[in-house]
Design a protein around this motif. Sequence first.
Motif, PDB file in Angstrom:
ATOM      1  N   LEU A 123      -4.777 -48.383  -2.728  1.00 33.25           N
ATOM      2  CA  LEU A 123      -4.073 -48.153  -1.183  1.00 33.25           C
ATOM      3  C   LEU A 123      -2.502 -47.890  -0.927  1.00 33.25           C
ATOM      4  CD1 LEU A 123      -6.160 -50.535   0.940  1.00 33.25           C
ATOM      5  CD2 LEU A 123      -7.156 -47.883   0.191  1.00 33.25           C
ATOM      6  N   GLY A 124      -2.075 -46.957  -0.050  1.00 35.72           N
ATOM      7  CA  GLY A 124      -1.377 -46.623  -0.233  1.00 35.72           C
ATOM      8  C   GLY A 124      -0.667 -45.473   0.711  1.00 35.72           C
ATOM      9  N   VAL A 125       0.510 -44.772  -0.389  1.00 36.30           N
ATOM     10  CA  VAL A 125       1.740 -43.635   0.169  1.00 36.30           C
ATOM     11  C   VAL A 125       0.374 -42.464  -0.815  1.00 36.30           C
ATOM     12  CG1 VAL A 125       3.168 -42.682   0.155  1.00 36.30           C
ATOM     13  CG2 VAL A 125       3.701 -44.771   0.885  1.00 36.30           C
ATOM     14  N   ASN A 153       0.824 -39.438   0.045  1.00 39.20           N
ATOM     15  CA  ASN A 153       2.073 -37.460   0.005  1.00 39.20           C
ATOM     16  C   ASN A 153       3.511 -38.586   0.659  1.00 39.20           C
ATOM     17  OD1 ASN A 153       3.473 -35.254   0.208  1.00 39.20           O
ATOM     18  ND2 ASN A 153       1.598 -35.174   1.367  1.00 39.20           N
ATOM     19  N   ASP A 154       4.909 -38.396   0.050  1.00 36.29           N
ATOM     20  CA  ASP A 154       5.854 -39.230   0.709  1.00 36.29           C
ATOM     21  C   ASP A 154       6.429 -38.147   1.542  1.00 36.29           C
ATOM     22  OD1 ASP A 154       8.500 -39.741   1.747  1.00 36.29           O
ATOM     23  OD2 ASP A 154       8.682 -40.866  -0.289  1.00 36.29           O
ATOM     24  N   PRO A 155       6.882 -37.119   2.118  1.00 32.48           N
ATOM     25  CA  PRO A 155       7.424 -36.290   2.670  1.00 32.48           C
ATOM     26  C   PRO A 155       8.710 -35.672   2.220  1.00 32.48           C
ATOM     27  CG  PRO A 155       7.585 -37.283   4.229  1.00 32.48           C
ATOM     28  CD  PRO A 155       6.357 -38.147   3.306  1.00 32.48           C
ATOM     29  N   THR A 156       9.588 -36.715   1.626  1.00 34.34           N
ATOM     30  CA  THR A 156      11.369 -35.973   1.354  1.00 34.34           C
ATOM     31  C   THR A 156      11.050 -36.071  -0.003  1.00 34.34           C
ATOM     32  OG1 THR A 156      10.754 -38.995   0.175  1.00 34.34           O
ATOM     33  CG2 THR A 156      12.107 -38.304   2.354  1.00 34.34           C
ATOM     34  N   THR A 157       9.969 -35.710  -0.519  1.00 38.94           N
ATOM     35  CA  THR A 157       9.392 -35.382  -2.071  1.00 38.94           C
ATOM     36  C   THR A 157       8.804 -33.929  -2.279  1.00 38.94           C
ATOM     37  OG1 THR A 157       7.019 -36.132  -2.563  1.00 38.94           O
ATOM     38  CG2 THR A 157       9.287 -37.514  -3.737  1.00 38.94           C
ATOM     39  N   ALA A 158       8.523 -33.935  -0.997  1.00 39.31           N
ATOM     40  CA  ALA A 158       8.000 -32.356  -0.689  1.00 39.31           C
ATOM     41  C   ALA A 158       8.368 -31.000  -0.428  1.00 39.31           C
ATOM     42  CB  ALA A 158       7.094 -32.543   0.691  1.00 39.31           C
ATOM     43  N   LEU A 200       0.713 -57.290   6.035  1.00 40.33           N
ATOM     44  CA  LEU A 200      -0.610 -56.680   5.355  1.00 40.33           C
ATOM     45  C   LEU A 200      -0.029 -55.269   4.287  1.00 40.33           C
ATOM     46  CD1 LEU A 200      -2.958 -56.229   8.251  1.00 40.33           C
ATOM     47  CD2 LEU A 200      -3.497 -58.011   6.257  1.00 40.33           C
ATOM     48  N   ILE A 201       1.061 -55.130   4.438  1.00 36.34           N
ATOM     49  CA  ILE A 201       1.162 -54.553   3.464  1.00 36.34           C
ATOM     50  C   ILE A 201       2.641 -54.901   2.242  1.00 36.34           C
ATOM     51  CG2 ILE A 201       3.997 -52.951   3.216  1.00 36.34           C
ATOM     52  CD1 ILE A 201       4.152 -52.339   6.233  1.00 36.34           C
ATOM     53  N   PRO A 202       2.024 -54.597   0.912  1.00 40.29           N
ATOM     54  CA  PRO A 202       2.465 -54.674  -0.619  1.00 40.29           C
ATOM     55  C   PRO A 202       3.301 -55.836  -0.352  1.00 40.29           C
ATOM     56  CG  PRO A 202       1.233 -52.989  -1.299  1.00 40.29           C
ATOM     57  CD  PRO A 202       1.717 -52.923   0.496  1.00 40.29           C
ATOM     58  N   ASP A 203       3.717 -56.930  -0.901  1.00 39.42           N
ATOM     59  CA  ASP A 203       5.513 -57.802  -0.800  1.00 39.42           C
ATOM     60  C   ASP A 203       6.460 -57.043  -1.543  1.00 39.42           C
ATOM     61  OD1 ASP A 203       3.581 -59.698   0.597  1.00 39.42           O
ATOM     62  OD2 ASP A 203       2.868 -61.163  -1.611  1.00 39.42           O
ATOM     63  N   ASP A 204       6.305 -56.100  -2.803  1.00 36.32           N
ATOM     64  CA  ASP A 204       7.277 -55.675  -3.079  1.00 36.32           C
ATOM     65  C   ASP A 204       8.292 -54.442  -2.168  1.00 36.32           C
ATOM     66  OD1 ASP A 204       5.270 -53.752  -3.346  1.00 36.32           O
ATOM     67  OD2 ASP A 204       5.630 -53.113  -5.195  1.00 36.32           O
ATOM     68  N   MET A 205       7.445 -53.934  -0.690  1.00 37.11           N
ATOM     69  CA  MET A 205       8.139 -53.587  -0.221  1.00 37.11           C
ATOM     70  C   MET A 205       9.036 -54.080   1.137  1.00 37.11           C
ATOM     71  SD  MET A 205       4.768 -50.705   0.092  1.00 37.11           S
ATOM     72  CE  MET A 205       5.956 -49.659   0.118  1.00 37.11           C
ATOM     73  N   THR A 242       9.724 -50.121  -1.739  1.00 40.88           N
ATOM     74  CA  THR A 242       9.837 -50.635  -2.974  1.00 40.88           C
ATOM     75  C   THR A 242      11.221 -50.900  -3.283  1.00 40.88           C
ATOM     76  OG1 THR A 242       9.226 -49.103  -4.355  1.00 40.88           O
ATOM     77  CG2 THR A 242       7.489 -49.642  -3.928  1.00 40.88           C
ATOM     78  N   SER A 243      10.852 -52.130  -4.335  1.00 38.23           N
ATOM     79  CA  SER A 243      12.752 -52.993  -4.789  1.00 38.23           C
ATOM     80  C   SER A 243      13.359 -51.647  -5.596  1.00 38.23           C
ATOM     81  CB  SER A 243      12.845 -54.045  -5.475  1.00 38.23           C
ATOM     82  OG  SER A 243      11.777 -54.317  -6.512  1.00 38.23           O
ATOM     83  N   ASP A 244      12.531 -51.124  -6.435  1.00 40.30           N
ATOM     84  CA  ASP A 244      12.953 -50.507  -7.373  1.00 40.30           C
ATOM     85  C   ASP A 244      13.023 -48.348  -6.615  1.00 40.30           C
ATOM     86  OD1 ASP A 244      10.092 -48.995  -6.605  1.00 40.30           O
ATOM     87  OD2 ASP A 244      10.536 -48.903  -9.021  1.00 40.30           O
ATOM     88  N   GLY A 245      12.737 -48.602  -5.187  1.00 43.44           N
ATOM     89  CA  GLY A 245      13.173 -47.462  -4.551  1.00 43.44           C
ATOM     90  C   GLY A 245      11.769 -46.228  -5.245  1.00 43.44           C
ATOM     91  N   SER A 246      11.334 -46.311  -5.579  1.00 44.17           N
ATOM     92  CA  SER A 246       9.886 -45.265  -6.352  1.00 44.17           C
ATOM     93  C   SER A 246       9.032 -44.796  -4.813  1.00 44.17           C
ATOM     94  CB  SER A 246       8.439 -45.357  -6.879  1.00 44.17           C
ATOM     95  OG  SER A 246       8.389 -47.128  -7.315  1.00 44.17           O
ATOM     96  N   VAL A 247       8.417 -46.081  -3.726  1.00 49.35           N
ATOM     97  CA  VAL A 247       7.816 -45.927  -2.863  1.00 49.35           C
ATOM     98  C   VAL A 247       8.355 -46.156  -1.710  1.00 49.35           C
ATOM     99  CG1 VAL A 247       5.400 -46.640  -2.133  1.00 49.35           C
ATOM    100  CG2 VAL A 247       5.647 -46.423  -4.445  1.00 49.35           C
TER     101      VAL A 247
END
Length: 176
Positions: A167-169, A171-176, A112-117, A129-134
């Motif tokens: 739906l999805g992320v 807030n990412d704690p690494t970018t805060a 139930l998580i997108p296929d690109d993750m 994600t494959s490009d590392g953005s999320v």
Amino acid sequence: MFFHIVLERNMQLHPRHFGRNLRENLVSKLMKDVEGTCSGRHGFVVAITGIENIGKGLIRDGTGFVTFPVKYQCVVFRPFKGEILEAAVTMVNKMGFFAEAGPVQIFVSNHLIPDDMEFQSGDMPNYTTSDGSVKIQKDSEVRLKIIGTRVDATEIFCIGTIKDDFLGVINDPTTA
């Protein structure tokens, strides 16, 4: 979803609490016993907002305890299928991740998580994600949709998905 409802409960009070502060003692015992609990029928009791009625006490034979019927108003939290919630990720593994929205624990399966993750193991397991953005990892905030609930007598379990639009992320704690 939050609801403001009226509930009833029979409260037992020890004779040492009788006197001028009987009502206050009864209300504080009610708050201590009820707030933060879960009933499968109504959901999680968040807070008691008011006392509607305290009935006449009935003395229990042999113990001296008195049982008071108390009618009170409270705010309850009950998740429903199809509801969108924001939750904090508490654990990530190859099967999916667990998140908490207040007192409710929600499991999101890797199906139930997108296929690109993809799952990345290591000291900080995550879905990236494959490009590392999320990146979804512990302490990330996600917006998810509840697709199933299971209600026990004292607990509510949910299954969620982030495989949908918007739906999805969030807030990412690494970018805060």
